[in-house]
Design a protein around this motif. Structure first.
Motif, mmCIF file in Angstrom:
data_model
loop_
_atom_site.group_PDB
_atom_site.id
_atom_site.type_symbol
_atom_site.label_atom_id
_atom_site.label_comp_id
_atom_site.label_asym_id
_atom_site.label_seq_id
_atom_site.Cartn_x
_atom_site.Cartn_y
_atom_site.Cartn_z
ATOM 1 N N UNK A 124 0.833 -1.190 0.000
ATOM 2 C CA UNK A 124 0.000 0.000 0.000
ATOM 3 C C UNK A 124 0.881 1.259 0.000
ATOM 4 N N UNK A 127 4.144 3.981 -3.234
ATOM 5 C CA UNK A 127 4.447 5.292 -3.834
ATOM 6 C C UNK A 127 5.460 6.036 -2.972
ATOM 7 N N UNK A 128 5.203 6.077 -1.662
ATOM 8 C CA UNK A 128 6.103 6.810 -0.770
ATOM 9 C C UNK A 128 7.419 6.057 -0.566
ATOM 10 N N UNK A 215 6.734 -7.552 -7.414
ATOM 11 C CA UNK A 215 6.336 -6.152 -7.281
ATOM 12 C C UNK A 215 7.500 -5.228 -6.938
ATOM 13 N N UNK B 31 2.524 8.387 4.569
ATOM 14 C CA UNK B 31 2.948 9.364 3.580
ATOM 15 C C UNK B 31 2.193 9.162 2.267
ATOM 16 N N UNK B 32 1.950 7.895 1.916
ATOM 17 C CA UNK B 32 1.183 7.611 0.702
ATOM 18 C C UNK B 32 -0.233 8.166 0.830
ATOM 19 N N UNK B 35 0.029 11.829 0.321
ATOM 20 C CA UNK B 35 0.259 12.192 -1.080
ATOM 21 C C UNK B 35 -1.033 12.137 -1.889
ATOM 22 N N UNK B 253 -4.616 -3.954 -7.843
ATOM 23 C CA UNK B 253 -3.153 -3.947 -7.881
ATOM 24 C C UNK B 253 -2.617 -3.523 -9.241
ATOM 25 N N UNK B 256 -3.470 0.191 -9.897
ATOM 26 C CA UNK B 256 -2.581 1.091 -9.174
ATOM 27 C C UNK B 256 -1.221 1.157 -9.857
ATOM 28 N N UNK B 257 -0.705 0.007 -10.270
ATOM 29 C CA UNK B 257 0.600 -0.019 -10.924
ATOM 30 C C UNK B 257 0.583 0.824 -12.196
ATOM 31 N N UNK B 260 0.230 4.611 -11.325
ATOM 32 C CA UNK B 260 1.377 5.151 -10.619
ATOM 33 C C UNK B 260 2.587 5.225 -11.541
ATOM 34 N N UNK B 261 2.785 4.205 -12.359
ATOM 35 C CA UNK B 261 3.972 4.117 -13.183
ATOM 36 C C UNK B 261 3.753 4.605 -14.601
ATOM 37 N N UNK B 270 1.726 9.777 -9.587
ATOM 38 C CA UNK B 270 1.872 9.226 -8.234
ATOM 39 C C UNK B 270 0.722 9.612 -7.311
ATOM 40 N N UNK B 273 -2.145 7.435 -8.086
ATOM 41 C CA UNK B 273 -1.714 6.120 -7.610
ATOM 42 C C UNK B 273 -1.883 6.010 -6.101
ATOM 43 N N UNK B 274 -1.513 7.069 -5.392
ATOM 44 C CA UNK B 274 -1.684 7.075 -3.937
ATOM 45 C C UNK B 274 -3.155 7.004 -3.558
ATOM 46 N N UNK B 277 -4.118 3.538 -3.785
ATOM 47 C CA UNK B 277 -3.569 2.822 -2.626
ATOM 48 C C UNK B 277 -4.417 3.114 -1.394
ATOM 49 N N UNK B 280 -7.429 1.016 -1.525
ATOM 50 C CA UNK B 280 -7.106 -0.375 -1.187
ATOM 51 C C UNK B 280 -6.938 -0.520 0.317
ATOM 52 N N UNK B 281 -6.253 0.461 0.913
ATOM 53 C CA UNK B 281 -6.024 0.444 2.357
ATOM 54 C C UNK B 281 -7.361 0.428 3.099
#
Lengths: 279, 304
Positions: A124, A127-128, A215, B31-32, B35, B253, B256-257, B260-261, B270, B273-274, B277, B280-281
């Motif tokens: 999760x 990114x950071x 990953x 931090x994610x 962001x 997953x 997000x990839x 983000x990428x 990003x 992407x965050x 994430x 998902x969290x």
């Protein structure tokens, strides 16, 4: 149960079901392995036949060894796996000892804090994590992977190891204290050797997910010099999709080390899984 | 007040683990999430509050993909729950039979797929199911079911289910082992008492053993849930980052990839992407809390 014992039909049915499932489990691995030793024609003409004198060929392996740096990838995977396991065991055991041995304010809270990571996947925060690795210049180094896997493995390691350390007899430790041994000596000389089975369990649990992870190598260390075997074979196979010999050989070469590890450690792994360490 | 001596050895023992865990896991996690509240507008990082989440859930550019990935993820999880866990329980029940020969051999063999990497598993099945190679069609032919064959991984309507079943094939060893351990820990006396009352065989399984292993089934379910909602590797290895055909195998997953990428012409973002994430969290947190407070505390635990 007594009825089952008396009834051979029942036993045969059980074996039948288990053999059927074992075949399902092993068939794909078997097909990949046998075909990696065959010529291209034989692969397509008789995919299920064993290689014989006529169809035997190592052309796939030659391509793989010429094109991909599999020894380097293997070495990287080894360094990352062994390095992370070493740190997980050392740091995990130290923290577990502190939590299980001493009463201090915040002990409970610290235990809960460290246990959070058992259920929350580290992915999760990717990114950071990438931001941080870029900022510290660790991106594309094996250290980035080792640190991430160490952080990922610590919560469960602390949890399992502190359960085991609570069982080490207090008398033994107190006797050592009376003899004037320092807390560090007690930990390294006395407690660590006694929880060796638990250390092995933790190592085996962590070994396979670290070795197989795609990953983090993909995101944190994709450079040619730091590719792990899993990422290396993924990239290699992606480039050679039409060269069936090479793809099958690369797959077999990726299967082999894990299979060897499994044969060596399967007893430990199964004992760990079934001893209720994860309950 | 008396000044307490600081016991430095406690600090020394705890410091390395807490330090690594905090800096590499907990701090980036938060931090994610932080962001996710920013956005990059003309090379400047700007605080946008919950705007990224609004775009993710509602803006058609993102929302279609997000809900598609979320729906696929639930389907992926459902297949695991209804296929993987019953097979795992059935295998464990067979293996734990007291007078079964070769139990250790079966156990080790059935566990082998679980130790292989997703890359191997994804490609191996891709080759086997490939219409070019023809292993799957010719095997179906041998049992007279040739007509059933379809390029399962290439068809939108089958691809996700096929991948879920491949994943089930790979991970069935885990529920098998955990349930096996739970079954072995049931004391002989209980089963014998049942036998005296005439409860044997299948009836003993349903009426005595199954209620006793329910806590283990709960643990397996939550492990499956967490594992499925941060899955990525198998889909990426078998179908690539685009999770084809036409995003039909896209899960959170892979989404997000890609976000983000970046991929192909789309640049990586990003901050979005965050935000994914973060979603998902939240999903995993809800699942884990539901398990801890809704199921685990209510489950009857039998004192063995």
């Amino acid at each position: 149960m007594s009825r089952a014992r008396a009834n051979p039909v029942n036993a045969a049915a059980m074996h039948g079901a288990l053999i059927l499932y074992t075949l399902i489990a092993l068939f794909p691995v078997f097909v990949i392995l046998i075909n990696s030793f065959k010529t291209r024609r034989a692969i397509f003409r008789e995919p299920l036949a064993l290689p014989d004198a006529d169809s035997f060929s190592l052309i796939g392996y030659q391509t793989v060894l010429k094109q991909g740096d599999f020894f380097l990838y293997f070495q990287n995977s080894m360094i990352v796996t062994v390095g992370s396991l070493g740190l997980i065991l050392l740091f995990g055991a130290m923290a577990a000892f502190a939590l299980s041995e001493y009463r201090f304010r915040g002990n409970m809270l610290m235990g809960l804090y460290l246990a959070l990571g058992i259920m929350i996947p580290i992915r999760i925060g990717t990114v950071a994590i990438l931001d941080m690795m870029v900022a510290t210049g660790l991106v594309n180094t094996l250290w980035a992977l080792i640190l991430v896997y160490t952080a990922q493995g610590l919560p469960l390691a602390v949890f399992i190891l502190s359960e085991f350390m609570r069982q080490v007899s207090d008398d033994l430790k107190n006797a050592a204290r009376v003899d004037g041994l320092s807390e560090y000596t007690i930990f390294f000389r006395l407690v660590l050797p006694l929880v060796r089975p638990a250390l092995a369990t933790v190592a085996v649990f962590n070994m396979i997910p670290i070795w197989n992870d795609l990953w983090f190598p993909l995101i944190l260390a994709p450079s040619e010099a730091t590719k792990t075997l899993t990422l290396g074979s993924q990239v290699f196979i992606g480039q050679f999709v039409t060269d069936w010999n090479a793809v099958l050989s690369a797959l077999s070469m990726a299967i082999l080390p894990v299979l060897v590890l499994y044969v060596i450690f399967s007893r430990q792994l199964i004992r760990g899984l079934t001893s209720g360490a994860v309950k | 007040m008396q000044i307490r001596r600081v016991r430095w050895h406690i600090v020394v023992f705890l410091a390395p683990a807490v330090l690594v865990y905090t800096t590499v896991m907990i701090f980036p996690l938060f931090n994610t999430l932080r962001l996710a509240l920013y956005s990059r507008i003309e090379q400047e990082r700007v605080f946008v509050g919950l705007d990224n989440f609004r775009r993710l859930f509602l803006d058609p550019v993102w929302a279609d993909q997000f809900w598609n990935a979320l729906g696929n993820n639930f389907w992926f999880f459902l297949i695991h729950m209804v296929v993987q866990n019953p097979i795992g329980i059935a295998l464990a029940a067979l293996l734990s039979h007291p007078r079964l020969r070769f139990a250790a051999l079966y156990r080790s063999a059935i566990f082998i797929p679980t130790i292989l990497s997703f890359v191997i598993v994804g490609f191996a099945w891709k080759l086997i199911l490939s219409p070019i190679w023809g292993i799957a069609p010719s095997m179906l032919d041998a049992v007279g079911l040739r007509a059933l064959f379809a390029p399962w991984l290439g068809k939108e309507e089958y691809a996700l289910t096929t991948l879920a079943l491949i994943s089930v094939w790979q991970f069935v060893g885990i529920p098998m082992m955990l349930i096996y351990a739970a079954l072995l820990s049931i004391p002989e006396e209980i089963l014998e008492a049942g036998e005296v009352d005439g409860i044997t065989g299948l009836a003993a399984f349903w009426k005595i053993k199954l209620p006793l292993i329910l806590p283990s089934i709960g643990i397996i379910s939550i492990l499956t849930f967490v594992g499925n909602f941060n899955a990525f590797d198998l889909i990426y290895a078998a179908q690539g980052a685009l999770a084809g055909p036409d995003f039909s195998t896209d899960i959170l997953g892979t989404f997000m990839y890609r976000t983000f990428f970046g991929f192909q012409l789309q640049l990586g973002d990003p901050h979005m992407g965050s935000a994914i994430a973060g979603a998902m969290f939240a999903i995993i947190l809800v699942g884990v809390c539901f398990y801890l407070f809704g199921i685990q505390t209510r489950m009857r635990r039998y004192q063995l």
